[in-house]
Scaffold this active site. Structure first.
Site, PDB file in Angstrom:
ATOM      1  N   CYS A 114       0.817  -1.221   0.000  1.00  0.00           N
ATOM      2  CA  CYS A 114       0.000   0.000   0.000  1.00  0.00           C
ATOM      3  C   CYS A 114       0.847   1.266   0.000  1.00  0.00           C
ATOM      4  CB  CYS A 114      -0.939  -0.003   1.198  1.00  0.00           C
ATOM      5  SG  CYS A 114      -2.042  -1.404   1.127  1.00  0.00           S
ATOM      6  N   HIS A 259      -3.845   7.109   1.144  1.00  0.00           N
ATOM      7  CA  HIS A 259      -4.059   5.773   0.574  1.00  0.00           C
ATOM      8  C   HIS A 259      -5.480   5.346   0.932  1.00  0.00           C
ATOM      9  CE1 HIS A 259      -3.932   1.558  -0.150  1.00  0.00           C
ATOM     10  NE2 HIS A 259      -3.955   1.236   1.131  1.00  0.00           N
ATOM     11  N   ASN A 289     -10.033  -0.581  -2.457  1.00  0.00           N
ATOM     12  CA  ASN A 289      -8.626  -0.400  -2.095  1.00  0.00           C
ATOM     13  C   ASN A 289      -7.746  -1.108  -3.125  1.00  0.00           C
ATOM     14  OD1 ASN A 289      -6.069  -0.738  -0.963  1.00  0.00           O
ATOM     15  ND2 ASN A 289      -6.834  -1.175   1.100  1.00  0.00           N
TER      16      ASN A 289
HETATM   17  O1  UT7 Z   1      -4.676  -1.223   2.553  1.00  0.00           O
HETATM   18  C1  UT7 Z   1      -3.701  -1.432   3.480  1.00  0.00           C
HETATM   19  C2  UT7 Z   1      -4.008  -1.887   4.773  1.00  0.00           C
HETATM   20  N1  UT7 Z   1      -5.324  -2.347   5.042  1.00  0.00           N
HETATM   21  C3  UT7 Z   1      -6.084  -1.651   5.881  1.00  0.00           C
HETATM   22  O2  UT7 Z   1      -5.719  -0.573   6.300  1.00  0.00           O
HETATM   23  C4  UT7 Z   1      -7.360  -2.285   6.335  1.00  0.00           C
HETATM   24  C5  UT7 Z   1      -7.585  -1.986   7.787  1.00  0.00           C
HETATM   25  N2  UT7 Z   1      -8.683  -2.731   8.365  1.00  0.00           N
HETATM   26  C6  UT7 Z   1      -9.970  -2.543   8.030  1.00  0.00           C
HETATM   27  O3  UT7 Z   1     -10.271  -1.788   7.129  1.00  0.00           O
HETATM   28  C7  UT7 Z   1     -11.018  -3.229   8.832  1.00  0.00           C
HETATM   29  O4  UT7 Z   1     -10.412  -3.850   9.938  1.00  0.00           O
HETATM   30  C8  UT7 Z   1     -11.873  -4.269   8.052  1.00  0.00           C
HETATM   31  C9  UT7 Z   1     -12.796  -3.577   7.087  1.00  0.00           C
HETATM   32  C10 UT7 Z   1     -10.971  -5.214   7.313  1.00  0.00           C
HETATM   33  C11 UT7 Z   1     -12.716  -5.066   9.028  1.00  0.00           C
HETATM   34  O5  UT7 Z   1     -13.546  -4.177   9.763  1.00  0.00           O
HETATM   35  P1  UT7 Z   1     -13.620  -4.245  11.360  1.00  0.00           P
HETATM   36  O6  UT7 Z   1     -14.575  -3.211  11.744  1.00  0.00           O
HETATM   37  O7  UT7 Z   1     -12.217  -4.149  11.884  1.00  0.00           O
HETATM   38  O8  UT7 Z   1     -14.239  -5.650  11.606  1.00  0.00           O
HETATM   39  P2  UT7 Z   1     -13.640  -6.910  12.414  1.00  0.00           P
HETATM   40  O9  UT7 Z   1     -12.583  -7.582  11.625  1.00  0.00           O
HETATM   41  O10 UT7 Z   1     -13.319  -6.481  13.807  1.00  0.00           O
HETATM   42  O11 UT7 Z   1     -14.914  -7.817  12.482  1.00  0.00           O
HETATM   43  C12 UT7 Z   1     -16.098  -7.435  13.188  1.00  0.00           C
HETATM   44  C13 UT7 Z   1     -17.187  -8.431  12.894  1.00  0.00           C
HETATM   45  C14 UT7 Z   1     -16.734  -9.878  13.068  1.00  0.00           C
HETATM   46  O12 UT7 Z   1     -17.825 -10.591  13.541  1.00  0.00           O
HETATM   47  P3  UT7 Z   1     -17.968 -10.968  15.109  1.00  0.00           P
HETATM   48  O13 UT7 Z   1     -16.741 -11.747  15.449  1.00  0.00           O
HETATM   49  O14 UT7 Z   1     -18.048  -9.645  15.807  1.00  0.00           O
HETATM   50  O15 UT7 Z   1     -19.234 -11.746  15.141  1.00  0.00           O
HETATM   51  C15 UT7 Z   1     -16.403 -10.307  11.677  1.00  0.00           C
HETATM   52  O16 UT7 Z   1     -16.507 -11.700  11.503  1.00  0.00           O
HETATM   53  O17 UT7 Z   1     -17.582  -8.312  11.529  1.00  0.00           O
HETATM   54  C16 UT7 Z   1     -17.456  -9.583  10.884  1.00  0.00           C
HETATM   55  N3  UT7 Z   1     -17.096  -9.358   9.495  1.00  0.00           N
HETATM   56  C17 UT7 Z   1     -17.994  -9.220   8.514  1.00  0.00           C
HETATM   57  N4  UT7 Z   1     -19.341  -9.243   8.504  1.00  0.00           N
HETATM   58  C18 UT7 Z   1     -19.953  -9.057   7.344  1.00  0.00           C
HETATM   59  C19 UT7 Z   1     -15.845  -9.240   8.963  1.00  0.00           C
HETATM   60  N5  UT7 Z   1     -15.939  -9.019   7.645  1.00  0.00           N
HETATM   61  C20 UT7 Z   1     -17.241  -9.003   7.334  1.00  0.00           C
HETATM   62  C21 UT7 Z   1     -17.963  -8.824   6.149  1.00  0.00           C
HETATM   63  N6  UT7 Z   1     -19.298  -8.856   6.182  1.00  0.00           N
HETATM   64  N7  UT7 Z   1     -17.330  -8.606   4.973  1.00  0.00           N
END
Ligand code: UT7
Length: 332
Positions: A114, A259, A289
């Site tokens: 990235c 980014h 992204n």
């Molecule tokens: O580009 C370079 C670097 N990358 C980044 O900077 C990305 C940084 N991270 C993020 O953008 C976010 O962490 C994500 C978008 C990837 C994930 O969002 P989050 O708010 O951090 O969600 P999480 O991983 O903490 O997951 C929360 C909940 C989980 O369910 P439980 O365990 O609370 O029941 C996940 O299983 O959301 C669930 N979940 C989803 N639900 C529906 C994770 N992905 C999805 C999805 N659809 N696509």
């Protein structure tokens, strides 16, 4: 010593639009979750047999050259940022050199994910400052969608990453002209496995085995939460570092081009810097992204939309796999 200036920017994204609705038919996700957690409504994914990293990069490069008002024969060097090269070997720089018919100029590949485009831009800036080259084609291009696990397991990565290419022409100008003011590059490999892709790997008996395929080693793996938490800290640090280095304050920024990792990250940074909407460029809502592609694509679109005017103070910032993060402060 010369200064380097972006003389023109171009971009290309694949025609195929993938909506959140379409993703929800592939995996257990939904439009509401994706929009709320990432800000993304749709993204572009490549079509196999049509789009390649190389041909998207070539389209972006031709647009950048045209806007810079230069002929391909004037390009002295290529720096190509990608982590999704068409071949494992050679890198994409030489493929672009061939595609554009550039006489035997040098081509360098940068693999900093990235932050790749900002690392590439910084390398090019050094070559121009020392006088070694006068015009450099700097590219960020990726096809991420073929490395995404589109099952429920991979859903947190699958909904954010996308495909596309951007390019700029960096040219030598006099010290009194607007151009790049400074670059700030950082990394912390302690977090390498928080966002990585194992295969194909050189350190196994074979680079890609059936076992590796069955395990899904060729999928991007991301611990999104950890990446997010580090991203917001490092973004702020590296932007402030660039401002402090040049004696500017946050309210002197005319355009911040972060980014495009997650709209919530950009919004956090915007809020901390107290910048109004018109001073932050975001396109993640409809492009997702695209890793090394996001910043040059954004520059090309920002220029098209009249949001970049000569002399504007522009801050570019990125954070991602590595971890590696960077900022570049420039006068447009
Ligand atoms: O580009 C370079 C670097 N990358 C980044 O900077 C990305 C940084 N991270 C993020 O953008 C976010 O962490 C994500 C978008 C990837 C994930 O969002 P989050 O708010 O951090 O969600 P999480 O991983 O903490 O997951 C929360 C909940 C989980 O369910 P439980 O365990 O609370 O029941 C996940 O299983 O959301 C669930 N979940 C989803 N639900 C529906 C994770 N992905 C999805 C999805 N659809 N696509």
């Amino acid at each position: 010593m010369n200064r380097s200036r972006i003389l023109g920017a171009g971009h290309y994204v694949p025609e195929r639009i993938v909506t959140n609705q379409e993703l929800s038919e592939m995996m257990n996700t939904n439009d509401e979750w994706i929009v709320e957690r990432t800000g993304i409504h749709e993204r572009r994914w490549f079509t196999p047999g049509v789009d390649t990293v190389n041909n998207m990069a070539a389209k972006a490069s031709r647009m950048a050259m045209e806007r810079a008002g230069i002929e391909p024969s004037e390009v002295d060097f290529i720096v190509f940022a990608t982590i999704t090269s068409d071949y494992f070997l050679p890198g994409n720089g030489v493929l672009l050199q061939r595609e554009l018919g550039l006489a035997n100029i040098g081509a360098l590949d940068v693999k900093n994910a990235c932050s790749g485009f900002l690392y590439a831009l910084t390398v090019a800036d050094q070559f121009i400052k020392t006088g070694m080259y006068r015009k450099i084609l700097v590219v960020g291009a990726e096809i991420q969608s073929s490395a995404l696990d589109k099952s429920d397991e991979g859903r947190s990565s699958a909904v954010i990453f996308a495909d596309g290419a951007g390019a700029v022409i960096l040219g030598a100008v006099g010290q009194s002209e607007p151009g790049i003011l400074s670059s700030h590059l950082h990394s912390d490999g302690a977090f390498a496995e928080e966002l990585y892709c194992i295969a194909p790997s050189s350190s196994g008996e074979v680079r890609l085995s059936q076992e590796m395929i069955d395990r899904g080693d060729f999928f991007v793996k991301m611990n999104g939460n950890t990446v997010f938490k580090h991203a917001i800290v490092r973004f702020m640090e590296v932007i402030n570092e660039a401002l402090n280095h040049n004696g500017y304050t946050k309210d002197e920024i005319d355009l911040l081009v972060p980014h495009q990792a997650n709209l919530r990250i950009s919004q956090y940074v915007q809020q901390k810097l107290e910048l109004p909407d018109e001073k932050v460029f975001n396109n993640i809502m409809y492009l997702g992204n695209t890793t090394a592609g996001t910043i040059p694509i954004a520059l090309s679109q920002a220029w098209e939309q009249g949001r970049l005017k000569k002399g504007d103070l522009v801050c570019l910032a990125a954070f991602g796999s590595g971890f590696a993060w960077a900022s570049v402060l420039l006068r447009w």
